[in-house]
Design a protein around this motif. Structure first.
Motif, PDB file in Angstrom:
ATOM      1  N   GLN A  63      46.477  28.636  39.650  1.00  0.00           N
ATOM      2  CA  GLN A  63      47.115  28.648  38.336  1.00  0.00           C
ATOM      3  C   GLN A  63      46.517  27.585  37.414  1.00  0.00           C
ATOM      4  O   GLN A  63      46.369  27.817  36.213  1.00  0.00           O
ATOM      5  CB  GLN A  63      48.630  28.447  38.477  1.00  0.00           C
ATOM      6  N   THR A  65      43.400  26.636  37.553  1.00  0.00           N
ATOM      7  CA  THR A  65      42.117  27.220  37.172  1.00  0.00           C
ATOM      8  C   THR A  65      42.291  28.230  36.049  1.00  0.00           C
ATOM      9  O   THR A  65      41.545  28.222  35.064  1.00  0.00           O
ATOM     10  CB  THR A  65      41.450  27.891  38.391  1.00  0.00           C
ATOM     11  N   LEU A  66      43.279  29.117  36.184  1.00  0.00           N
ATOM     12  CA  LEU A  66      43.531  30.111  35.132  1.00  0.00           C
ATOM     13  C   LEU A  66      43.921  29.448  33.823  1.00  0.00           C
ATOM     14  O   LEU A  66      43.480  29.880  32.751  1.00  0.00           O
ATOM     15  CB  LEU A  66      44.628  31.077  35.555  1.00  0.00           C
ATOM     16  N   GLN A  70      41.995  29.815  30.252  1.00  0.00           N
ATOM     17  CA  GLN A  70      42.673  30.234  29.031  1.00  0.00           C
ATOM     18  C   GLN A  70      42.517  29.200  27.918  1.00  0.00           C
ATOM     19  O   GLN A  70      42.374  29.564  26.748  1.00  0.00           O
ATOM     20  CB  GLN A  70      44.146  30.503  29.319  1.00  0.00           C
ATOM     21  N   ALA A  96      41.830  37.148  31.964  1.00  0.00           N
ATOM     22  CA  ALA A  96      42.350  36.071  32.820  1.00  0.00           C
ATOM     23  C   ALA A  96      43.779  36.378  33.249  1.00  0.00           C
ATOM     24  O   ALA A  96      44.146  36.171  34.409  1.00  0.00           O
ATOM     25  CB  ALA A  96      42.285  34.729  32.088  1.00  0.00           C
ATOM     26  N   TYR A  97      44.586  36.897  32.334  1.00  0.00           N
ATOM     27  CA  TYR A  97      45.970  37.233  32.673  1.00  0.00           C
ATOM     28  C   TYR A  97      46.023  38.347  33.717  1.00  0.00           C
ATOM     29  O   TYR A  97      46.759  38.257  34.698  1.00  0.00           O
ATOM     30  CB  TYR A  97      46.749  37.641  31.420  1.00  0.00           C
ATOM     31  N   GLY A 100      44.873  37.089  37.085  1.00  0.00           N
ATOM     32  CA  GLY A 100      45.937  36.289  37.680  1.00  0.00           C
ATOM     33  C   GLY A 100      47.047  37.150  38.249  1.00  0.00           C
ATOM     34  O   GLY A 100      47.559  36.893  39.337  1.00  0.00           O
ATOM     35  N   TYR A 119      42.178  32.334  47.161  1.00  0.00           N
ATOM     36  CA  TYR A 119      41.755  33.030  45.949  1.00  0.00           C
ATOM     37  C   TYR A 119      40.237  33.002  45.859  1.00  0.00           C
ATOM     38  O   TYR A 119      39.609  32.019  46.241  1.00  0.00           O
ATOM     39  CB  TYR A 119      42.369  32.363  44.717  1.00  0.00           C
TER      40      TYR A 119
END
Length: 127
Positions: A63, A65-66, A70, A96-97, A100, A119
């Motif tokens: 999370q 990383t995401l 973003q 990205a969303y 995820g 991941y």
């Protein structure tokens, strides 16, 4: 008159194997909502179950990383909007969303069965 000391707080009980798998899988599934569920589960349950500690740490790293992706997309998108090519911001943000969302569900399905999940891309910031 002597004051009695307050009772010592008892350490939280260790999680059972089923609870350990449950909270580990919730840490991954919470990624659908963002970084907070993984962070809360990591902070609350990291000392109560080894599997939960490992999996919530993995989910939290993903999370983070995401979130970094973003933020970079937002900065680049803002610059590109000035140059009238801002649609790339939306493409990267949605990609990205969606990534995820997909990876969080895959991790949830693995960890609820007691299997560790890594991941495919995540900065391992929390050791």
């Amino acid at each position: 008159m002597t004051a009695t000391p307050p009772p010592a707080s008892a350490a939280a009980a260790p999680l059972s194997e089923a609870e350990d798998r449950q909270w580990a899988s919730f840490a991954h599934l919470g990624g659908i909502l963002g970084i907070l569920p993984s962070l809360i589960i990591y902070l609350v349950f990291k000392d109560r179950g080894a599997f939960t500690r490992t999996e919530s740490k993995e989910a939290l790293n993903f999370q983070i990383t995401l979130l970094g992706i973003q933020i970079v997309a937002y900065i680049v998108g803002t610059i590109l909007i000035i140059v009238f090519i801002g649609f790339l911001f939306y493409v990267v943000t949605w990609a990205a969303y969606i990534a995820g969302l997909i990876f969080s569900i895959l991790a949830f399905l693995k960890s609820k069965d007691g299997q560790a999940y890594r991941y495919p891309f995540a900065l391992r910031l929390i050791k």
